[in-house]
Design an enzyme around this catalytic site. Structure first.
Site, PDB file in Angstrom:
ATOM      1  N   GLU A  56       4.266   5.886  -3.076  1.00 17.26           N
ATOM      2  CA  GLU A  56       5.767   6.009  -3.617  1.00 17.26           C
ATOM      3  C   GLU A  56       5.953   7.558  -3.769  1.00 17.26           C
ATOM      4  O   GLU A  56       7.216   8.079  -3.636  1.00 17.26           O
ATOM      5  CB  GLU A  56       5.821   5.535  -4.865  1.00 17.26           C
ATOM      6  CG  GLU A  56       5.747   3.957  -4.852  1.00 17.26           C
ATOM      7  CD  GLU A  56       4.138   3.470  -5.096  1.00 17.26           C
ATOM      8  OE1 GLU A  56       3.378   4.127  -4.439  1.00 17.26           O
ATOM      9  OE2 GLU A  56       4.039   2.203  -5.784  1.00 17.26           O
ATOM     10  N   CYS A  88       3.501   5.344 -11.033  1.00 18.56           N
ATOM     11  CA  CYS A  88       4.427   5.336  -9.747  1.00 18.56           C
ATOM     12  C   CYS A  88       5.936   4.928 -10.512  1.00 18.56           C
ATOM     13  O   CYS A  88       7.178   5.284 -10.013  1.00 18.56           O
ATOM     14  CB  CYS A  88       4.354   4.740  -8.624  1.00 18.56           C
ATOM     15  SG  CYS A  88       2.880   5.445  -7.876  1.00 18.56           S
ATOM     16  N   ALA A 165     -32.196 -13.117  18.804  1.00 15.05           N
ATOM     17  CA  ALA A 165     -33.504 -12.188  19.653  1.00 15.05           C
ATOM     18  C   ALA A 165     -34.438 -13.100  20.725  1.00 15.05           C
ATOM     19  O   ALA A 165     -34.031 -14.250  20.638  1.00 15.05           O
ATOM     20  CB  ALA A 165     -34.427 -11.843  18.604  1.00 15.05           C
TER      21      ALA A 165
END
Ligand SMILES: NC(=O)c1ccc[n+]([C@@H]2O[C@H](COP(=O)([O-])OP(=O)(O)OC[C@H]3O[C@@H](n4cnc5c(N)ncnc54)[C@H](OP(=O)(O)O)[C@@H]3O)[C@@H](O)[C@H]2O)c1
Length: 353
Positions: A56, A88, A165
């Site tokens: 903002e 803000c 594996a």
């Protein structure tokens, strides 16, 4: 410039917010678009890094006096507290903004209350515009703030027949370089990477986020966490190098489960306390099984190579499933080809009861 609708502005704000992914933690990603009285875009901003200006504030600075009487379209409820930066909500009031449109309310008890402050100052506040979309863009942060432990992504690599594996233990590398580059990008978006001591002993991984072409380290490195009940990680293990911070999480320090192993819920709570909002669980198969059995995995990213082994360890071991009715059901949400491999993203379905 032509005027845009609030809905279009929110779509743009969500796009802007995404630019902060991976660098804002422990803060959320946030985007903001400021429209003047006529609906013209006069400011845009996003939160780029923790401690930096909020979305903002960036948008207000661009808009200057043109913010007066305008509309701020923001993906998350404006904060109402003074942290590393000021609230803000007050900045929007001071700039004379007439309306604030919010996608998602702030679940953080420390910072929430911005909508109430704005309303008390006579600003019109609308909530919920493109809420689901904004929620999806901030899912790790929102999830972790609501429940108090991080969002967990389990990542694994396997052959098409699910082997991690070969029978003789050789596993490097199951998937292509392209897939491994993608994994390093994924590491760059989380706050911590977790591996079991079994993987550290077998593979001696670095667990850093790197550029695989030249080996250079990404600027921001996730915390490396080794889940190691009795502290078996060797003194010269690569995870202990100075490339990134490392936590060898032992049962003594974190707490033990009934089997004397590291208590995984306590581990996640401790990571949350350290500001970790998103983690990448890199295995191995036993630790992943324990996380899944405990219902602690939020998202699965599997890299599947077009190869078959027919023998050797599987990607997942002992997830507490003994019969088909107990299978952990998933929903595939994305399948993307990465080089020769597939990256499959899945979400565990919520279990009944
Ligand atoms: N394909 C892939 O994506 C992938 C990824 C990673 C690893 N791997 C392979 O996996 C193999 C290693 O497998 P692994 O299963 O032995 O390793 P692992 O899952 O990395 O580690 C398992 C160990 O974690 C420790 N642990 C601590 N707390 C635990 C808890 N609550 N639940 C479960 N484990 C806990 C246990 O040792 P303590 O009791 O001593 O703490 C346990 O033996 C390697 O060969 C590696 O190459 C494959």
């Amino acid at each position: 410039m032509a005027s845009v609708s609030v809905d279009e502005a929110m779509r743009r704000a969500i796009e802007l917010a995404a630019r902060g992914l991976g660098t804002t933690s422990p803060n959320p990603v946030v985007g903001c678009v400021l429209l003047d009285e006529g609906g013209e875009v006069v400011g845009e901003g996003f939160h780029a890094y923790a401690g930096g200006p909020h979305a903002e504030i960036v948008a207000l600075a661009q808009a200057g006096l043109r913010a007066k009487g305008g509309t701020a379209v923001v993906t998350l409820e404006p904060c109402d507290h003074t942290g590393r930066t000021g609230p803000c909500s007050s900045a929007l009031v001071q700039a004379g903004v007439g309306r604030v449109v919010i996608a998602v309310p702030d679940p953080n008890p420390v910072a929430s209350g911005g909508a109430a402050t704005l309303r008390a100052a006579g600003v019109r506040v609308d909530l919920g515009v493109r809420g689901e979309e904004a929620e999806a863009g901030n899912v790790a942060w929102l999830t972790s703030m609501r429940r108090g432990w991080p969002y967990v992504i389990w990542k694994y690599a396997a052959t098409l027949d699910g082997r991690s594996a070969a029978a003789d233990g050789t596993s490097m590398w199951i998937t292509s370089e392209a897939a491994r580059i993608d994994v390093h990008a994924l590491r760059g978006t989380v706050d911590a990477v977790i591996a079991g001591v079994g993987t550290v002993l077998a593979d001696d991984p670095r667990l850093t986020a790197r550029n695989l072409r030249d080996g250079s380290l990404a600027i921001r490195q996730p915390l490396r966490v080794v889940v190691d009940s009795s502290g078996r990680t060797p003194a010269d293990a690569r995870v202990r190098d100075g490339a990134a911070r490392t936590w060898i999480a032992t049962a003594d320090e974190v707490g033990a489960d009934p089997d004397g192993r590291v208590d995984l819920s306590a581990l996640l709570a401790a990571l949350h306390q350290r500001g970790v909002r998103a983690v990448l669980l890199e295995g191995g198969p036993r630790l992943a099984g324990a996380f899944l059995e405990a219902g602690l995995v939020d998202k699965i990213v599997g890299y599947v190579a077009p190869r078959l082994l027919g023998a050797g360890p599987t990607a997942l071991v002992d997830a507490g499933v003994t019969t088909i009715a107990e299978a952990i059901d998933l929903e595939f949400v994305d399948v993307t080809q990465i080089g020769p491999d597939l990256r499959i993203t899945a979400l565990p379905r919520k279990r009944e009861g």
